[in-house]
Design a protein around this motif. Structure first.
Motif, PDB file in Angstrom:
ATOM      1  N   ASP A 137       1.423  -3.318 -11.483  1.00 22.56           N
ATOM      2  CA  ASP A 137       0.659  -4.483 -11.035  1.00 22.56           C
ATOM      3  C   ASP A 137       1.427  -5.218  -9.948  1.00 22.56           C
ATOM      4  OD1 ASP A 137      -1.420  -4.019 -12.766  1.00 22.56           O
ATOM      5  OD2 ASP A 137      -0.570  -5.244 -14.376  1.00 22.56           O
ATOM      6  N   GLN A 138       0.754  -5.449  -8.843  1.00 23.36           N
ATOM      7  CA  GLN A 138       1.360  -6.172  -7.739  1.00 23.36           C
ATOM      8  C   GLN A 138       0.493  -7.372  -7.407  1.00 23.36           C
ATOM      9  OE1 GLN A 138       3.117  -3.567  -4.537  1.00 23.36           O
ATOM     10  NE2 GLN A 138       1.759  -2.053  -5.429  1.00 23.36           N
ATOM     11  N   PRO A 139       1.119  -8.473  -7.012  1.00 24.14           N
ATOM     12  CA  PRO A 139       0.339  -9.664  -6.685  1.00 24.14           C
ATOM     13  C   PRO A 139      -0.613  -9.391  -5.529  1.00 24.14           C
ATOM     14  CG  PRO A 139       2.618  -9.893  -5.951  1.00 24.14           C
ATOM     15  CD  PRO A 139       2.569  -8.670  -6.817  1.00 24.14           C
ATOM     16  N   ALA A 140      -1.840  -9.850  -5.686  1.00 23.39           N
ATOM     17  CA  ALA A 140      -2.831  -9.652  -4.627  1.00 23.39           C
ATOM     18  C   ALA A 140      -2.430 -10.438  -3.390  1.00 23.39           C
ATOM     19  CB  ALA A 140      -4.206 -10.094  -5.120  1.00 23.39           C
ATOM     20  N   ILE A 141      -2.559  -9.795  -2.252  1.00 21.72           N
ATOM     21  CA  ILE A 141      -2.234 -10.454  -1.001  1.00 21.72           C
ATOM     22  C   ILE A 141      -3.134  -9.903   0.097  1.00 21.72           C
ATOM     23  CG2 ILE A 141      -0.390  -8.794  -0.511  1.00 21.72           C
ATOM     24  CD1 ILE A 141       1.043 -10.975   1.035  1.00 21.72           C
ATOM     25  N   SER A 142      -3.641 -10.768   0.907  1.00 19.59           N
ATOM     26  CA  SER A 142      -4.440 -10.383   2.065  1.00 19.59           C
ATOM     27  C   SER A 142      -4.216 -11.430   3.139  1.00 19.59           C
ATOM     28  CB  SER A 142      -5.929 -10.288   1.693  1.00 19.59           C
ATOM     29  OG  SER A 142      -6.452 -11.577   1.420  1.00 19.59           O
ATOM     30  N   LEU A 143      -4.913 -11.292   4.248  1.00 20.81           N
ATOM     31  CA  LEU A 143      -4.758 -12.276   5.314  1.00 20.81           C
ATOM     32  C   LEU A 143      -5.411 -13.607   4.961  1.00 20.81           C
ATOM     33  CD1 LEU A 143      -5.329 -10.079   8.496  1.00 20.81           C
ATOM     34  CD2 LEU A 143      -3.167 -10.716   7.402  1.00 20.81           C
TER      35      LEU A 143
ATOM     36  N   ASP B  51       0.826  -1.207   0.000  1.00 16.91           N
ATOM     37  CA  ASP B  51       0.000   0.000   0.000  1.00 16.91           C
ATOM     38  C   ASP B  51       0.863   1.261   0.000  1.00 16.91           C
ATOM     39  OD1 ASP B  51      -2.208  -1.622   0.020  1.00 16.91           O
ATOM     40  OD2 ASP B  51      -2.553  -1.473   2.176  1.00 16.91           O
ATOM     41  N   TRP B  52       1.976   1.239   0.755  1.00 17.12           N
ATOM     42  CA  TRP B  52       2.862   2.404   0.773  1.00 17.12           C
ATOM     43  C   TRP B  52       3.439   2.674  -0.621  1.00 17.12           C
ATOM     44  CZ3 TRP B  52       5.817   0.325   5.641  1.00 17.12           C
ATOM     45  CH2 TRP B  52       5.050   0.584   6.770  1.00 17.12           C
ATOM     46  N   ARG B  53       3.874   1.615  -1.291  1.00 15.83           N
ATOM     47  CA  ARG B  53       4.459   1.785  -2.623  1.00 15.83           C
ATOM     48  C   ARG B  53       3.422   2.320  -3.605  1.00 15.83           C
ATOM     49  NH1 ARG B  53       9.419  -0.483  -3.499  1.00 15.83           N
ATOM     50  NH2 ARG B  53      10.248  -1.795  -1.817  1.00 15.83           N
ATOM     51  N   ALA B  54       2.200   1.788  -3.525  1.00 16.37           N
ATOM     52  CA  ALA B  54       1.145   2.262  -4.417  1.00 16.37           C
ATOM     53  C   ALA B  54       0.826   3.728  -4.127  1.00 16.37           C
ATOM     54  CB  ALA B  54      -0.102   1.399  -4.249  1.00 16.37           C
ATOM     55  N   GLY B  55       0.774   4.099  -2.842  1.00 14.24           N
ATOM     56  CA  GLY B  55       0.507   5.485  -2.481  1.00 14.24           C
ATOM     57  C   GLY B  55       1.613   6.420  -2.922  1.00 14.24           C
TER      58      GLY B  55
END
Length: 291
Positions: free
Chosen positions: A59-65, A44-48
């Motif tokens: 494009d970044q790989p989707a990742i969540s908990l 999120d920091w990099r995207a911001g």
């Protein structure tokens, strides 16, 4: 039909067993939080940052908990349910992936076992009371924060800030301690005490001695336990942190210039205060000759 008011209290061993098993399951989830939450924050920091700099998004790989599912980082094979049983699967597999034999860090079963042991101790202390569930939630949150801080020297706002608000909300319920006034003062005093130390140290040395996450964690502990618990928490965490730092320098040859995360010591001291705060305070006063 039995009157609920006269139902017999379930056996105490059932509570301890249930909390131990629940602690194992939660510990497995805490491993996911410790591993993935910092990665999610970095993404999120990099995207911001790219948005602020008006750069094209990447494009970044989707990742969540919850996504992707548990898998081996080396061979990318999904981990089946039978290989994902807390502690037991690690022991049966001898700490290795079933498919590629890559080593599985011992920290995973350690976190699971720690979560189970601490959950049982909390259940032992609180018993069949309404305070048990909040105490377990605080315990599990402190484990996650400690693991993340050890890895990244980071105490995420997504955990510390909800803890502050939850502690303040619980103080409004009469059966919980402390009362709202003590909780509010505890949150404010907890934040400002370390904030003051941080800026005093910076003015004297030109260096930053701790991060803002430490302020928020102590504020959360102040909200949960009240302002009266703060001196003991600060004293215990500073004492254990100093001893641990000296031992790491003397025995492990750690560079004394490298920063040491303070969050785990705050978390440990706060957890001790949660379970045995009154006893520890009384013991301190007796040792100091004030009891």
């Amino acid at each position: 039909m039995l009157n609920p008011a006269v139902w017999p209290e379930p056996p105490f061993w059932l509570l301890l067993t249930g909390c131990g098993l629940l602690g194992l399951v939660i510990g497995s989830f805490l491993n996911v939080v410790i591993l993935r939450l910092p990665r999610m924050m970095e993404r999120d920091w990099r995207a911001g940052a790219r948005e602020i700099l008006e750069l094209e998004p990447v494009d970044q790989p989707a990742i969540s908990l919850s996504r992707p599912g548990s898998h081996c980082p080396r061979c990318q094979q999904a981990i089946r349910a039978r290989d994902n049983v807390p502690v037991l699967s690690w022991l049966l597999l001898r700490g290795r992936c079933r498919h590629c034999q890559a080593g599985i860090p011992v920290r995973y079963p350690l976190v699971e076992a720690l979560s189970a042991i601490l959950s049982v101790l909390v259940a032992w202390q609180f018993g069949w009371t309404v305070e048990l569930l909040p105490a377990l939630v605080l315990t599990w949150s402190l484990i996650a924060l400690s693991g993340i801080d050890l890895d990244h020297q980071l105490l995420p706002d997504s955990i510390t800030l909800p803890l502050i608000w939850l502690g303040l909300l619980l103080s409004l319920v009469p059966v919980f301690a402390p009362d709202p006034q003590a909780a509010i003062i505890g949150a404010v005093a907890g934040y400002l005490s370390l904030w003051s130390v941080f800026h005093a140290f910076r003015l004297l040395t030109g260096k930053e001695g701790m991060g803002y996450g430490d302020f928020k964690l102590l504020a959360a502990l102040g909200a949960w336990l009240g302002w009266a618990a703060l001196p003991m928490i600060i004293l215990l965490s500073a004492l254990v942190g100093a001893v641990a730092g000296i031992l790491m320098i003397l025995l492990l040859g750690r560079d004394r210039q490298l920063p040491i995360p303070f969050g785990p010591y705050l978390a440990g001291a706060g957890w001790l205060a949660l379970l045995w705060g009154d006893s520890l305070t009384d013991a301190y006063f007796r040792l100091a000759g004030l009891g």
